[in-house]
Design a protein around this motif. Structure first.
Motif, mmCIF file in Angstrom:
data_model
loop_
_atom_site.group_PDB
_atom_site.id
_atom_site.type_symbol
_atom_site.label_atom_id
_atom_site.label_comp_id
_atom_site.label_asym_id
_atom_site.label_seq_id
_atom_site.Cartn_x
_atom_site.Cartn_y
_atom_site.Cartn_z
ATOM 1 N N LEU A 433 0.963 -1.108 0.133
ATOM 2 C CA LEU A 433 0.134 -0.105 0.048
ATOM 3 C C LEU A 433 0.916 1.284 -0.023
ATOM 4 O O LEU A 433 0.489 2.144 -0.703
ATOM 5 N N PHE A 434 1.917 1.245 0.955
ATOM 6 C CA PHE A 434 2.820 2.369 0.897
ATOM 7 C C PHE A 434 3.521 2.466 -0.584
ATOM 8 O O PHE A 434 3.657 3.727 -1.184
ATOM 9 N N LYS A 435 3.987 1.453 -1.192
ATOM 10 C CA LYS A 435 4.602 1.633 -2.625
ATOM 11 C C LYS A 435 3.383 2.296 -3.748
ATOM 12 O O LYS A 435 3.652 3.017 -4.570
ATOM 13 N N PHE A 436 2.251 1.456 -3.577
ATOM 14 C CA PHE A 436 1.081 1.939 -4.327
ATOM 15 C C PHE A 436 0.726 3.250 -4.020
ATOM 16 O O PHE A 436 0.669 4.345 -5.221
ATOM 17 N N THR A 437 0.607 3.969 -2.994
ATOM 18 C CA THR A 437 0.028 5.262 -2.737
ATOM 19 C C THR A 437 1.424 6.374 -3.173
ATOM 20 O O THR A 437 1.055 7.285 -3.643
ATOM 21 N N LYS A 438 2.755 5.847 -3.198
ATOM 22 C CA LYS A 438 3.724 6.722 -3.586
ATOM 23 C C LYS A 438 3.663 6.852 -4.946
ATOM 24 O O LYS A 438 4.150 7.733 -5.599
ATOM 25 N N ILE A 472 8.707 -0.790 8.119
ATOM 26 C CA ILE A 472 7.773 -0.246 7.238
ATOM 27 C C ILE A 472 6.671 0.440 7.934
ATOM 28 O O ILE A 472 6.273 1.509 7.577
ATOM 29 N N PHE A 473 6.204 0.036 9.234
ATOM 30 C CA PHE A 473 5.451 0.884 9.950
ATOM 31 C C PHE A 473 5.981 2.256 10.396
ATOM 32 O O PHE A 473 5.234 3.435 10.546
ATOM 33 N N GLU A 474 7.203 2.318 10.829
ATOM 34 C CA GLU A 474 7.834 3.550 11.097
ATOM 35 C C GLU A 474 8.074 4.500 9.768
ATOM 36 O O GLU A 474 7.855 5.587 9.977
ATOM 37 N N ARG A 475 8.148 3.769 8.845
ATOM 38 C CA ARG A 475 8.404 4.608 7.601
ATOM 39 C C ARG A 475 6.911 5.252 7.193
ATOM 40 O O ARG A 475 6.871 6.588 6.629
ATOM 41 N N GLY A 484 -1.217 9.990 1.881
ATOM 42 C CA GLY A 484 -2.881 9.122 1.803
ATOM 43 C C GLY A 484 -2.692 8.090 2.635
ATOM 44 O O GLY A 484 -3.648 7.412 2.409
ATOM 45 N N LEU A 485 -1.636 7.597 3.330
ATOM 46 C CA LEU A 485 -1.702 6.306 4.044
ATOM 47 C C LEU A 485 -1.755 6.540 5.183
ATOM 48 O O LEU A 485 -0.709 7.001 6.042
ATOM 49 N N ILE A 486 -2.711 6.071 6.167
ATOM 50 C CA ILE A 486 -2.752 6.506 7.626
ATOM 51 C C ILE A 486 -2.991 5.079 8.312
ATOM 52 O O ILE A 486 -3.362 4.109 8.056
#
Length: 567
Positions: A433-438, A472-475, A484-486
């Motif tokens: 999800l982080f990679k996708f939103t970025k 990954i959670f800290e990032r 937009g990732l919360i």
């Protein structure tokens, strides 16, 4: 009732009261110190005979409340209990851009907060088992979807549910609006819903390091080579076929020029062919000599002198596929492959690089080999059995799609897997999800909320920073908001959570917490929290929390409605 201020410190005032005129219990009530141009808000935090202590909270300037106090009241300030108009400013109104959270038991009023402010920041919910955390969060989401002023059609709530609690509470949101949908993934097909399935080719070096429980840096280059090879082996491009033959030829040539016996060499060569073969390199492949043809396996026949009978023909054939210019070849596209393909690529890596014969690398190599093989043949292999190739973008789209429509809530039930595997799965999805939103051209145009029930199982101070250089959670906690990732954390053991992640949370719902270490952790980690708030939460009833953070004008006690239906 309030007579005069007798002492003013940096954070509170001591006020003398007339106890004979007290008509109500003053504890925790808000009072106003009226000045000429402003009104200073305070909360009664202690009562001692005829003296009360009032902690300063903020200022009313006109019809606005500003948290924090720069100016202190004077000894001449008029003191009174807060009025209804001022209470309404604190608890919020039912505006179009707000939503209902619960009721203030102190004042009997509804508490409403700005929906965008609350859901655009990381949040944490803490509390003992049985204090109402899960019920509270379920009610929170139900309030969002029941809100008639604000329809969250574009919401993406990803709930990672350790015990399968939220299905009953949220699965019927379509009854509120036909455009609302719930989707359920599970590790137990007996629960119904969709079976959890992750495309193995979407996992990169870091993901596989987590999945294979890498313990030292020496294992990372092995995984990196394995990933490169499996992508090449899975490609049907002509250049990939040539490179595959080149790799096999190099590996065989390295074996031929070792000082092993011919029998050992033959065994190693057959191991390579069993792991990875092509039309040109397999046991039955034709090898042409001058006027005759041999099968590849026949070239490995050992004569009476202990040598290969066709060593010259074998060397020339293998050497014909070695082209050093192919060393720079990189696969340009990702391709479909399976866990079995990944295992073959690892075996080829270990054999061709001689890692199983190297004392220094043997332990690292064999540990990865055993773990990947256990995963491939074990019960968790089915979670990577994705039937067809899909890109990351399409996979994310498939996750939120249900019967051709969009699901606003996606519930992942991880109740039937071990903790280590559940943690790896949650980290893999969070990283996707982080990679996708970025990657989105318009930043934060598709928001996602990651909700971690029993977050202390996942968001830990573990070895990720040592092995991978990040967690990954800290990032996500530090960078996710801009994309937009919360993160939304729900935990009964805040002391076990990553300090970095907690420090980035802006809103907190604190239910009853009694464990001394957790209480002290909350006291130390939450910004600007007072001792009064920490002590107050120890006596809360189930379903009652202290709401605190950027979306709340002051720390406020909220009694949340029971969810209907309940978790």
């Amino acid at each position: 009732m309030f007579e005069k201020i007798i002492y003013i410190s940096e954070t509170m005032a001591h006020v003398k009261i007339n106890t004979s005129q007290m008509s109500t219990n003053l504890m925790n009530l808000n009072v106003i110190f009226e000045e000429e141009k402003t009104s200073i808000l305070g909360e009664i935090v202690d009562i001692n005979d005829s003296i009360i202590k009032v902690k300063f909270l903020g200022e009313f300037i006109g019809d606005k409340f500003i948290a924090g106090v720069i100016r202190k009241p004077t000894f001449a300030s008029k003191i009174r209990i807060i009025n209804n108009q001022e209470i309404d400013l604190l608890v919020g109104s039912n505006a179009v851009d707000s939503f209902y959270v619960g009721k203030s038991p102190l004042y009997g009023k509804n508490v409403n907060i700005p929906i965008n402010s609350f859901f655009s920041n990381h949040m944490a919910i803490f509390g003992n088992s049985g204090s109402g955390k899960s019920f509270g969060f379920a009610r929170l989401l139900q309030n969002v979807f029941e809100n008639q002023n604000f329809k969250p059609y574009r919401a993406n709530f990803m709930i990672f549910d350790a015990y399968g609690e939220y299905h009953s509470a949220l699965s019927e949101i379509s009854k509120l609006d036909s455009n609302f949908h719930f989707k359920f993934y599970t590790t137990n097909p007996m629960n119904g819903g969709y079976s959890l399935a992750i495309p193995i080719w979407l996992l990169d070096l870091d993901d596989l390091a987590l999945l294979l429980q890498v313990t030292n840096h020496g294992q990372l280059p092995i995984i990196e080579t394995m990933l490169k090879l499996v992508r090449i082996f899975a490609s049907d491009q002509e250049e990939a076929r040539r490179y595959k033959n080149y790799l096999i030829a190099k590996a065989i040539m390295n074996i031929l020029f070792t000082n092993q016996t011919a029998s050992s060499k033959r065994n190693d060569i057959f191991s390579i062919l069993n792991t990875c073969s092509t039309n040109e390199f397999n046991s039955e492949a034709p090898v042409k000599g001058v006027g005759y043809v041999r099968k590849f396996r026949e070239c490995l026949t050992i004569d009476t002198q202990g040598n290969f009978s066709e060593s010259i023909l074998l060397n020339e054939y293998v050497a014909s596929f070695i082209d050093e210019s192919l060393d720079k070849y990189e696969v340009t596209t990702n391709n479909y492959y399976t866990l079995e393909d990944l295992e073959k690529a690892l075996n080829f890596t270990l054999i061709s690089e001689g890692m199983l014969k190297n004392d220094k690398s043997y332990a690292d190599a064999i540990l990865l080999k055993v773990r990947l093989h256990s995963l491939t043949i074990g019960g968790y292999a089915k979670y990577f059995n994705y039937k067809e190739y899909v890109t990351l973008e399409n996979y994310i789209a498939n996750i939120v799609a249900v019967s051709g429509k969009k699901a606003q809530i996606v519930n992942f039930n991880l109740v039937d897997v071990d903790d280590w595997f559940a943690k790896a799965v949650v980290k893999i999805y969070s990283k996707m999800l982080f990679k996708f939103t970025k990657s989105l051209n318009k930043r934060a145009s598709i928001p996602f909320h990651i909700i971690l029930e029993e977050a202390h199982r996942y968001v830990q101070n573990d070895t990720d920073n040592f092995i991978l250089g990040y967690n990954i959670f800290e990032r996500i906690a530090k960078e996710g908001r801009k994309y937009g990732l919360i993160l939304n954390l729900i935990s009964q053991r805040p002391v076990e959570l990553s300090e970095t992640v907690i420090s980035q949370c802006s809103n907190f719902l604190i239910f009853k917490t009694n464990h001394p270490r957790d209480v002290e952790y909350v006291r130390q980690m939450l910004p600007n929290i007072s001792n009064e708030i920490v002590e107050k939460q120890k006596t809360l009833q189930p379903g009652v929390c202290i709401a605190y953070g950027s979306s709340f004008r002051i720390p406020i006690v909220i009694k949340m409605d029971l969810p209907n239906p309940a978790p």
